[in-house]
Scaffold this motif. Structure first.
Motif, short mmCIF file in Angstrom:
data_model
loop_
_atom_site.label_atom_id
_atom_site.label_comp_id
_atom_site.label_asym_id
_atom_site.label_seq_id
_atom_site.Cartn_x
_atom_site.Cartn_y
_atom_site.Cartn_z
N ILE A 7 73.80 69.42 17.73
CA ILE A 7 72.32 68.96 17.29
C ILE A 7 71.61 70.25 17.40
N LEU A 8 71.75 71.08 18.46
CA LEU A 8 70.69 72.28 18.77
C LEU A 8 71.04 73.33 17.45
N ILE A 25 69.31 72.21 14.28
CA ILE A 25 67.91 72.21 14.66
C ILE A 25 67.46 73.87 14.11
N LEU A 45 65.33 75.08 11.17
CA LEU A 45 64.20 75.94 11.65
C LEU A 45 64.18 77.34 10.59
#
Length: 509
Positions: free
Chosen positions: A475-476, A479, A483
């Motif tokens: 998940i990190l 992300i 970004l």
């Protein structure tokens, strides 16, 4: 509504349909690959990929001719030259039938001799391997004669039937999992027969649809020598390239079989299976955009053709980045969860091939710019030469005792040369692109990749151990990549337009 807006909406619609297809295909293909590996066993799975690789090498002629087929059918549509479409289609189909006969003759003579004398198959699986080889040849014949119909569907941008037929294909492959244990005593032989039957079914779906929907696909005994020479002349420049790709792709499988045995072939085949699923995710976007690139050029709008080519390359790289980094980071638990028992070398094969894919996507997107304007001669002379150097280098490396991983490093090195040097220079020299165009692609792509990859590796160093930690890591990482794409990869104007589109869709709902 402007033509550009309508075309963009068509690309978006076709991309969406292809992504629905891709998600379904990816899940089923990954599941079926795992179960097929368990049912056949590592040895038979490797043997099938090795003998099938020989047929795929011989099919490089088909790949070259299919490029020309797709381009000429799409080009005639772009010119709205309906009177020539049937002549072009029938000529191309007859050429593919002749090609299929040639492939059968070569495969059942030279190919058969190579399997019997050079491949080094286990004695107890030799007869089953030959049986699988013969059916692989038949499957190849069905694929070769299918090319003109598939090219017509893509040229007309009727991606829905392309998506539906692909979904039917993977569902049928899923049924194989239940039929293999109950049909026949030799599962490798049964697997080869069932794959051939599936190919015949899918071929029938495409042909029936084309004959009913597109008048130009009504078969006639037409062989327009002039048109064939044009298609053959264009395709001939792809011939060396496809031969080089076949040699470095399937040829390396054969070298692995000769030097290390079927287990290493199985390991590489598994890594390629995951990488293929990732590549399908990106190729759907490219597949939807390519016909428009050609049609813009055929209509004389070279600026729009160039702009769409560059945007396709940039966003294809970002889409691949969104997949490659997570796969690289969580490759080990992914393989263990997927396969349970992971063959040796599978992990490192997978990690290195996803790195290669990042550069490969730029290489293929840039080729479309050359392909659209018909300037493929120079690329066909340079790129295959560089690609083909891999095969003797890998052979020599294996001969002197190098690790099988050498083939992955060789692939990355050659792909970087082609994607970052050869294709950009050819676009600049031959297709009217500029150094500024290339800079506008490379700088944001490289910055985004570095910005996303380094923090992901650092986080992975601390978050690993159990599946909950890996899930959080995934998940990190996603992300971070999103970004990086939004704030480094794309321009402020594009980011604002994207946010406005998302806001408008949310408010509309």
């Amino acid at each position: 509504m402007s033509d550009t807006s309508a075309n963009n909406k068509r690309i978006a619609k076709n991309t969406f349909l292809l992504y629905i297809r891709m998600l379904f295909l990816m899940l089923i293909n990954l599941y079926t690959s795992r179960v097929i590996l368990q049912i056949l066993g590592v040895e038979d799975y490797g043997i099938y990929n090795a003998v099938g690789g020989i047929v795929l090498i011989l099919s490089f002629l088909n790949s070259a001719l299919s490029n020309g087929s797709s381009r000429f059918i799409t080009y005639e549509l772009g010119k709205k030259n309906t009177s020539e479409l049937n002549n072009v289609f029938c000529t191309i189909l007859n050429a593919h039938i002749i090609l299929a006969i040639i492939v059968v003759i070569i495969a059942e003579s030279i190919g058969l001799w190579f399997i019997k004398t050079k491949l080094g198959l286990p004695d107890d699986r030799f007869d089953a391997a030959l049986f699988a080889f013969h059916f692989s040849v038949l499957t190849s014949v069905a694929s070769i004669t299918q090319v003109p119909y598939t090219a017509t569907i893509i040229a007309h941008e009727k991606m829905q039937i392309y998506a539906y037929a692909s979904i039917i294909e993977v569902v049928l492959k899923l049924l194989i999992l239940y039929l293999l244990p109950v049909l026949g005593q030799d599962r490798l032989q049964t697997y080869a027969i069932l794959l051939f039957c599936i190919q015949i079914m899918i071929m029938s779906i495409y042909r029936i649809y084309c004959i009913r929907k597109f008048n130009e696909t009504k078969f006639k005994f037409i062989f327009n020598k002039k048109k064939f020479k044009e298609v053959a002349a264009f395709s001939s420049w792809s011939l060396l390239g496809n031969a080089a790709h076949a040699l470095t792709g399937q040829g390396t499988n054969i070298l692995l079989q000769m030097f290390f045995g079927p287990q290493l072939v199985a390991a590489r085949a598994i890594s390629l299976q995951i990488n293929m699923a990732a590549n399908q995710f990106v190729s759907n976007f490219k597949l939807a955009a390519d016909p428009q690139i050609v049609k813009y050029y055929a209509a004389g709008d070279t600026d729009k053709s160039k702009e769409l080519t560059l945007n396709t390359a940039k966003f294809s790289f970002f889409l691949m980045l969104l997949l490659c980094i997570p796969i690289y980071i969580v490759a080990e638990p992914l393989l263990k969860l997927w396969l349970v028992s992971v063959p040796p070398y599978t992990l490192i094969f997978l990690q290195l091939i996803v790195i290669q894919s990042l550069f490969s996507v730029l290489d293929t997107c840039f080729y479309t710019g050359l392909y659209a304007c018909g300037r493929v001669k120079e690329n066909a002379l340079i790129s295959p030469l560089i690609l083909s150097l891999q095969f003797p280098a890998i052979y020599i490396a294996f001969k002197v005792g190098c690790s099988p991983i050498f083939l992955s490093y060789a692939g990355i090195f050659v792909t970087i040369i082609l994607a970052l040097i050869i294709k950009p220079l050819l676009l600049i020299k031959l297709a009217g692109y500029t150094y500024r165009d290339m800079k506008d692609i490379f700088v944001p792509c490289i910055k985004t990749a570095i910005t996303a990859f380094i923090p992901s590796l650092l986080i992975a160093h601390y978050l690993s151990g159990n599946y909950w930690q890996y899930a959080l890591l995934l998940i990190l990482v996603i992300i971070i990549i999103i970004l990086s794409i939004l704030y480094i990869g794309i321009e402020k104007r594009q980011r604002q337009e994207l946010f406005k589109l998302i806001k408008r869709k949310l408010l509309h709902k």
